[in-house]
Scaffold this motif. Structure first.
Motif, short mmCIF file in Angstrom:
data_model
loop_
_atom_site.label_atom_id
_atom_site.label_comp_id
_atom_site.label_asym_id
_atom_site.label_seq_id
_atom_site.Cartn_x
_atom_site.Cartn_y
_atom_site.Cartn_z
N SER A 116 -1.94 7.68 1.88
CA SER A 116 -0.60 8.20 1.28
C SER A 116 0.07 7.21 0.80
CB SER A 116 -0.10 9.20 2.43
OG SER A 116 1.17 9.75 2.10
N GLU A 166 7.08 13.30 4.53
CA GLU A 166 5.96 12.64 4.25
C GLU A 166 5.34 11.80 5.32
OE1 GLU A 166 7.21 9.43 1.50
OE2 GLU A 166 8.24 8.29 3.12
N PHE A 187 1.04 12.89 6.41
CA PHE A 187 -0.02 11.91 6.78
C PHE A 187 -0.45 11.89 8.16
CE2 PHE A 187 -1.10 7.68 7.89
CZ PHE A 187 -2.25 7.46 7.07
N ARG A 209 -5.76 17.27 3.92
CA ARG A 209 -4.86 16.19 3.02
C ARG A 209 -3.98 17.16 2.06
NH1 ARG A 209 -9.08 11.43 1.34
NH2 ARG A 209 -10.04 11.28 3.52
N ILE A 233 -0.38 16.15 1.64
CA ILE A 233 -0.01 14.77 1.05
C ILE A 233 0.31 14.81 -0.45
CG2 ILE A 233 -0.91 12.36 0.52
CD1 ILE A 233 -2.38 12.65 3.08
N ASP A 248 -1.45 10.37 -3.04
CA ASP A 248 -2.28 9.49 -2.42
C ASP A 248 -2.59 8.36 -3.50
OD1 ASP A 248 -3.98 10.39 -4.63
OD2 ASP A 248 -5.19 11.46 -3.56
#
Length: 334
Positions: free
Chosen positions: A118, A281, A285, A294, A297, A300
């Motif tokens: 991330s 954020e 993660f 994921r 996120i 990436d």
């Protein structure tokens, strides 16, 4: 199970992330690595962690579930490669480097290993930015104007081109990334920059203190992003405006102002930034670490490489005096 997190770097952003992580249930800052053992142990003591001055010693000393990389632009490369080799997921603060070759090499290794990553483009996690992104999918965007205006940071590496990569790479990257997030990919960049005063006021300044960058988007829209680091402390500000056939959508880090003619429930009103994007954020993660999901996120490593290409292309354009076509970003977007 408590997640054991390591942090590389002892600067302000390292502490921002460490403070957030220590407030999360089932998460522990276990170790800190700094350029000196004194710095590392001083920060580590705040979080009941262990300090190290060498990355290998930290990785050999304790089992870590993930690493946060919060280092200056010129320090990237060997850190990420060591973590990839050991298959340790990482969160890395922007920018990915002061140039493009290292991120391309790291990205290839990340993709080959499918490692969880991330990148700290935190504005994406704002409520206001989310509203703007959704709205821009439904707007006929004609052009965008962005800015990052302020003073020159006091750290020596920032003032050297080979250290920070310059203001557009190190700071204005946030505006470039938000432009991409809301309006799509960039295909061409043309930039001008100059040293106007800061190189006369401070020693060893090799970065430009004013710049203006023109960008062509894949949609056909155009954008202009300006930055300066010659203002007195406290002056300036950051922002991004989208000019559409319903009016101007005006974003700053604090809020989004919607045009009155917008076909939106908040037309003519102000959308506040919302919940702390740094917290969001980190939550995204940590959620991915725990579950393998994921989807939360928003940036990436591969995505952040597209922003990195734009900012480094701007510097290449400054040096050559010519527009730069972006092929890599378009290839990744497909």
């Amino acid at each position: 199970m408590t997640l054991q997190i390591g942090i590389i770097g002892t600067g302000w952003f390292s502490k921002v992330h460490a403070d957030i992580l220590t407030r999360m249930e089932g998460v522990r800052v276990a170790s800190v690595c700094g350029t000196t053992l004194e710095k590392a142990e001083a920060m580590a003591s705040v979080y009941d962690a262990t300090g190290y001055d060498k990355l290998e010693h930290m990785l050999d000393g304790v089992r870590l579930d993930a690493i946060y990389i919060c280092v200056p632009p010129m320090s990237h490369g060997p850190i990420e490669e060591e973590l990839i080799k050991r298959r340790i997921p990482f969160f890395v603060e922007k920018p990915l480097s002061n140039e493009m070759d290292i991120p391309l090499r790291i990205m290839e290794q990340v993709q080959q290993s499918s490692l969880l990553t991330s990148v700290g483009y935190h504005f994406r996690y704002q409520d206001a930015a989310q509203v703007m992104k959704q709205a821009m999918q439904e707007q006929n965007v004609g052009m965008a104007l962005g800015r990052w205006m302020g003073g020159m940071p006091g750290v020596s590496w920032w003032r050297r081109q080979e250290g920070s990569g310059g203001q557009f790479v190190e700071q204005t990257t946030h505006i470039v990334d938000l432009l991409r997030f809301c309006a799509g990919e960039v295909t061409e960049v043309y930039a001008m920059a100059a040293q106007r005063s800061m190189h006369e006021k401070h020693e060893h300044v090799t970065v430009a203190d004013v710049a203006n960058v023109t960008l062509k988007l894949e949609s056909g829209a155009i954008a202009s992003i300006a930055n300066t680091c010659l203002l007195p402390d406290g002056e300036g500000g950051a922002g991004l405006q989208f000019y559409t056939d319903t009016g101007v959508w005006d974003w700053t880090p604090e809020r989004l102002l919607l045009p009155s003619a917008a076909s939106h429930s908040m037309a003519g009103l102000e959308v506040p930034a919302g919940h702390d994007p740094y917290v969001r954020e980190n939550e995204a993660f940590i959620h991915a670490l725990r579950t393998g999901d994921r989807s939360l996120i928003l940036s990436d490593y591969a995505d952040a490489c597209r922003t990195q290409e734009i900012t480094t292309a701007a510097q290449a354009s400054v040096e050559s005096g010519l527009p730069v076509q972006l092929k890599f970003s378009r290839r990744l977007a497909r």
